[in-house]
Design a protein around this motif. Structure first.
Motif, mmCIF file in Angstrom:
data_model
loop_
_atom_site.group_PDB
_atom_site.id
_atom_site.type_symbol
_atom_site.label_atom_id
_atom_site.label_comp_id
_atom_site.label_asym_id
_atom_site.label_seq_id
_atom_site.Cartn_x
_atom_site.Cartn_y
_atom_site.Cartn_z
ATOM 1 N N ARG A 1 47.237 29.244 41.927
ATOM 2 C CA ARG A 1 45.945 29.856 41.652
ATOM 3 C C ARG A 1 46.011 30.735 40.418
ATOM 4 N N VAL B 1 43.914 34.214 39.443
ATOM 5 C CA VAL B 1 43.042 35.135 40.160
ATOM 6 C C VAL B 1 41.859 35.571 39.291
ATOM 7 N N ILE B 2 40.659 35.436 39.813
ATOM 8 C CA ILE B 2 39.459 35.966 39.141
ATOM 9 C C ILE B 2 39.054 37.292 39.793
ATOM 10 N N ALA B 3 39.237 37.400 41.089
ATOM 11 C CA ALA B 3 38.990 38.664 41.803
ATOM 12 C C ALA B 3 39.810 38.652 43.083
ATOM 13 N N ASP B 4 40.291 39.816 43.489
ATOM 14 C CA ASP B 4 41.108 39.909 44.706
ATOM 15 C C ASP B 4 41.139 41.373 45.131
#
Lengths: 478, 478
Positions: B171, B173-176
């Motif tokens: 993956r 990450v775009i938001a977490d």
């Protein structure tokens, strides 16, 4: 409240507000007048302020008692703090231990009052003798007040300058964020780290002195002088204006580039945040308070609570007599470490931008399971006795660093209001790039600065050693 | 771990990473293909998926029991969640109340899987029928998994696509970020809101459909269609590239300007953070769990727990039969609201930049005492009965808004896994500038976006209604 429309304020670009704040702090950092006035204030205060601390058995500590119901050590008034037992379990690696811990369920204020003098930001520092200080006076924030302090439970004097921190109308905020205390000593303890600026005329009372950020940075290199709360607040300042003074590849320039807002970084912030989110989600640390008697590895002996193998720390009682402080005489429990601790960071220049190797570390007293910690945070005396493969990662590397790679190396005290003659070696070591183990990430000072705007990201030791690193910000005559 | 030096990655300017992410999302928001494929997928899934929910008395709920020791409703396995009593006290205003609350001490994953299709980011949405949905299918995240789900305690099937959220190697990450659930219904409950991008080929299984952000925005205007978890995640996306499409003074342009990174704002972020720090430090809300029997204002009657004055909500039991879900048949307690709630925000254009009036609101189940909430968050049926001076601030203003000032007005469901036929009216009302009462601040969408990168700042209702506001981001044909 009137809901009659009035003219809204004119919005200011966020970029500009941030840069302005950072530039003013950078200018204060580059301004380093001589320290003669400071030395004189220390001399004068030393003659006026006297603190005598002697240890007394915990079971003869006036005003405090072992509570039969809870098994804690508590103040007779039920206020201040208590010493409780904590039983901790972790999942990976599977481990369990018990320990005493301080529970002080309130948020104190640690604050710098700032003011422009001759166009440069100065900070009003207090020369304060805490009972646990082994050397008397230390450079402390303008205000260092527990809620008990400022609501007058001590029965002591009013805390000077507190009004600037309590009245929004009398201040401009430079920083204001709750930060954790040591998660292995305090249970979910947070203090409000504040820096507020005033434009009112302010007189420095006896025992207070105005210093630039550059002067404070100079004093960081002096053993046991700049106290822990001051270091914590320094780490929360939005330093760094993104304009390195020179174009060279020196350490100072790499440091300035690392502080630049929006500057180059090995990991985008979203990746660093995801790494933290993941670790916190999966963290299997659980802690619950228990009676001090229930701690199998700890014993009450000789008027103190100590680990049976004489590891970690002991809880002792002290009687304090003070002249020039809020109250003349009091007793309290304190924490005394068995040996000095180590807070060490590895730093490296990546394409001319300094990066710091931070560790994500769970501690039982932290409000949100894990925070960023120094590369190495341990008790060297204990770790050196372990077989190499059981020692903390990078322990040998920082312990055996060549002098040429050491950028900062000073023993600085833990908070003298709770810790007795207890200090940590603060060490900054420069290295080549090293691959990151899963619990470690190379981050820039700008990223760490952004995270210190919020609670629960950098632990006390991390803030303390980062303040040391930031003190190497190029000053006037370097 | 090898410590052999290898070449470090080349640092990338933080500014560039952020702008790139924001631009790709803005492009996805501006791309609005027709919804024929989506409609067809809904039709097909509706034929394949069937969920029948019937209420059953709590004391005849298979697999659940009243625990005599704790006084809670718990699952026989000790897993999933429990319904507990909560006793709450506040200081200013001084008040005290008891209420049931859901305790589910684990962090679930709510995640969008993203992928570039024809150069534009698409999100893989699941058409999912939760037992509490009054209308069957809702548009849900790719993955919506409690820890019980993904560790297989249900005995159900594996959660599709979960591997992209669990394996960092698969993956980007775009938001977490962990975000709170409703603090008046859940005790310290947080879920991990994730958006991850893959470059692997991904097939949309039955019941899943790829949508652009623009399509998702369109669907937000449909009653009870986009589910709560989806809205929560949408609010965490770093939308907004700082390049308004046009130079006019229209609402869409003001919205885009409000999303611009580093753009103009009425309050510098440091002031907003200080306001939050102050409120949290002074917050006097205390809550402790008690037996459900100990709640004076609540009674167990007719197989459910309800408020004696029939206010707030009731706890009911349901039996669910599902085709096309993980498990065919199960029972569980659910929350049913007595009346729809209201999540309303006031917005205003300040020199062409949209600002939102946010309220700082303490709720007993929140991990960190208070979070930002909509301007008005209440149950209108209850509030309308109060004398005007006791109603929430701005309540009458939003309730009586002229149609011309209403920018968004749709009833959207609460999470159908815990809430039964329960929804909130989501309302966005434009107004002139209004002075800020102490608990309120006008903030930009960029500021709120920065805060949603971190935990504990925006409550569920705030994220939900902000997702509605952001859905007005100018799309292709507007």
């Amino acid at each position: 409240m009137s809901t009659a429309p009035i003219a809204p304020p004119v919005p200011v670009p966020a970029e500009r507000s941030r840069l302005t704040a950072a530039r003013r702090l950078a200018e204060s950092a580059r301004t380093v007048p001589g320290l003669a006035e400071f030395e004189q204030a220390v001399q004068e205060t030393r003659e006026r302020v006297l603190t005598i601390t002697e240890t007394v058995p915990l079971d003869r500590l006036s005003g405090w008692h072992f509570d039969d119901d809870t098994g804690f050590i508590a103040h007779d008034s039920g206020r201040f703090f208590s010493v409780e037992g904590l039983q901790v379990e972790t999942q990976s690696p599977a481990a369990a231990w018990g320990q005493p811990i301080i529970n002080q369920p309130e948020t104190g204020i640690l604050g710098f009052l700032a003011k422009e003098i001759d166009g440069v930001l100065h900070f009003l520092m207090q020369l304060k003798a805490e009972p646990g200080n082994r050397n008397g006076l230390q450079v402390s924030p303008t205000v260092q007040a527990t809620r008990s302090n400022y609501t007058g439970i001590h029965g002591g004097l009013q805390v000077p300058y507190l009004e600037y921190f309590q009245d929004p109308a009398r201040r401009r905020v430079i920083a204001d964020v709750r930060q954790s205390e040591q998660g292995s000593r305090f249970l979910r303890k947070r203090n409000r780290n504040m820096v507020v600026e005033t434009t009112e005329p302010v007189e420095a009372l006896e025992g207070f002195v105005w210093l630039t950020l550059g002067q404070l940075h100079r004093l960081m290199a002096v053993e046991d002088l700049v106290n822990m709360s001051t270091r914590s607040i320094l780490a929360c300042l939005p330093l760094g204006d993104g304009v390195p003074a020179t174009g060279d590849r020196g350490f100072g320039t790499a440091l300035e580039r690392s502080l630049a807002l929006g500057g180059p970084e090995v990991h985008p912030l979203v990746d660093a945040l995801s790494w933290i989110t993941e670790a916190r989600t999966l963290s299997g640390m659980r802690a619950r308070t228990v009676s001090l008697d229930a701690l199998a590895d700890w014993e009450f002996t000789g008027g103190r609570i100590r680990h049976r193998a004489e590891r970690h720390f002991e809880v002792i009682g002290v009687r304090v007599e003070a002249v020039g402080r809020e109250v003349g005489q009091w007793c309290q429990p304190m924490i005394r470490a068995q040996a000095p601790e180590l807070a060490a960071i590895l730093v490296t220049r990546v394409h001319g931008v300094l990066h710091v190797l931070m560790q994500l570390r769970a501690e039982p007293g932290l409000t949100d399971t894990a925070e960023l910690a120094p590369t190495v945070q341990c008790t060297p005396d204990t770790c050196a006795q372990l077989p190499p493969e059981q020692r903390p990662l990078f322990f040998d590397l920082v312990q055996n660093a060549r002098p040429a790679d050491i950028r900062f190396d000073t023993v600085l005290s833990d908070e003298g209001g709770r810790f007795y003659h207890t200090g940590s070696r603060h060490l900054v070591v420069e290295t080549e790039w090293l691959p990151e183990p899963p619990q470690f990430r190379w981050l820039t000072l700008a990223q760490l600065g952004e995270l210190t705007q919020h609670s629960h990201y950098l632990n006390m030791q991390a803030r303390s050693v980062l303040a040391c690193l930031r003190s190497l910000f190029p000053g006037g005559d370097r």
